[in-house]
Design a protein around this motif. Structure first.
Motif, short mmCIF file in Angstrom:
data_model
loop_
_atom_site.label_atom_id
_atom_site.label_comp_id
_atom_site.label_asym_id
_atom_site.label_seq_id
_atom_site.Cartn_x
_atom_site.Cartn_y
_atom_site.Cartn_z
N GLY A 90 16.00 7.17 40.31
CA GLY A 90 17.37 7.24 40.81
C GLY A 90 17.66 6.22 41.90
O GLY A 90 16.80 5.44 42.30
N ASP A 91 18.90 6.24 42.34
CA ASP A 91 19.39 5.27 43.32
C ASP A 91 18.97 5.67 44.73
O ASP A 91 18.73 6.85 45.01
CB ASP A 91 20.92 5.21 43.26
N PRO A 92 18.91 4.69 45.65
CA PRO A 92 18.63 5.01 47.05
C PRO A 92 19.67 5.97 47.61
O PRO A 92 20.82 5.99 47.16
CB PRO A 92 18.71 3.65 47.75
N VAL A 93 19.25 6.77 48.59
CA VAL A 93 20.13 7.75 49.20
C VAL A 93 20.20 7.48 50.70
O VAL A 93 19.17 7.52 51.39
CB VAL A 93 19.61 9.19 48.95
N SER A 94 21.40 7.18 51.20
CA SER A 94 21.60 6.97 52.63
C SER A 94 21.77 8.33 53.29
O SER A 94 22.57 9.15 52.83
CB SER A 94 22.85 6.13 52.89
N LYS B 198 24.35 14.35 56.20
CA LYS B 198 25.21 13.76 55.18
C LYS B 198 24.37 12.79 54.37
O LYS B 198 23.69 11.94 54.93
CB LYS B 198 26.37 13.02 55.85
N ARG B 199 24.40 12.97 53.05
CA ARG B 199 23.65 12.10 52.15
C ARG B 199 24.63 11.49 51.17
O ARG B 199 25.50 12.16 50.65
CB ARG B 199 22.58 12.90 51.42
N SER B 200 24.46 10.18 50.90
CA SER B 200 25.32 9.51 49.93
C SER B 200 24.52 8.46 49.17
O SER B 200 23.53 7.95 49.67
CB SER B 200 26.53 8.89 50.62
N GLY B 201 24.96 8.19 47.95
CA GLY B 201 24.25 7.25 47.08
C GLY B 201 23.86 7.98 45.81
O GLY B 201 24.72 8.44 45.07
N GLY B 202 22.56 8.13 45.57
CA GLY B 202 22.06 8.83 44.38
C GLY B 202 22.53 10.28 44.33
O GLY B 202 22.71 10.85 43.26
N VAL B 203 22.74 10.89 45.49
CA VAL B 203 23.33 12.22 45.60
C VAL B 203 24.41 12.13 46.67
O VAL B 203 24.43 11.22 47.48
CB VAL B 203 22.29 13.32 45.99
N ASP B 204 25.30 13.12 46.68
CA ASP B 204 26.37 13.12 47.66
C ASP B 204 26.55 14.54 48.17
O ASP B 204 26.84 15.45 47.39
CB ASP B 204 27.66 12.61 47.01
#
Length: 146
Positions: free
Chosen positions: A51-55, A68-74
């Motif tokens: 999956g994609d990186p998660v900020s 707060k997480r965004s990117g691969g998950v939100d």
């Protein structure tokens, strides 16, 4: 990035337990730590194998913690001791409704010691069905000048 930002090494350990299963995940990533008024913030980017990186941005105030997480998950999850909060978790596989009840919240700032530490103990119910016990320990230490 604020002028008072410090480069830190972040270690995040998450433990999840339900009736018959225990899972432990651990990540280590470089990140940043800064303060803005009475708010302390830790940011880092997770790089999962799939999956994609998660900020990730962890915001710590005296009365609550927000992740707060965004990117691969939100998602945005709020932790407030002895209080239940709700949010939506947006994932590649769909949206999940989450209820979080925070049992314990402890925070030691990087300003108080060499190593900062956030500890959360909480139960989380996904889609009104599965309730699991969670422990999250986030430690962060200023990168040494070499």
């Amino acid at each position: 990035m604020p002028s008072n930002a410090k480069d830190v090494q972040v270690q995040l350990v998450t433990e999840i337990q339900d009736e018959d299963r225990k899972e432990r995940m651990e990540i280590q990533e470089p990140g940043q730590f800064f303060t803005r008024g009475d708010t302390q913030v830790i940011t880092f980017t997770e790089h999962p194998e799939e999956g994609d990186p998660v900020s990730t941005m962890v915001t710590i105030k005296s009365e609550h913690v927000s992740i707060k997480r965004s990117g691969g998950v939100d998602m945005r999850q709020v932790f407030q001791e002895s209080i239940e909060t709700e949010n939506l978790y947006h994932h590649t596989y769909g949206d999940f409704h989450m209820k979080t009840f925070t049992e314990k919240l402890e925070f030691h700032s990087l300003e108080e010691s060499k190593q900062g530490r956030l500890y959360l103990s909480y139960t989380m119910t996904l889609n009104h069905e599965v309730t699991q016990a969670h422990r999250l320990t986030l430690t962060f230490e200023e990168e040494s000048e070499s």
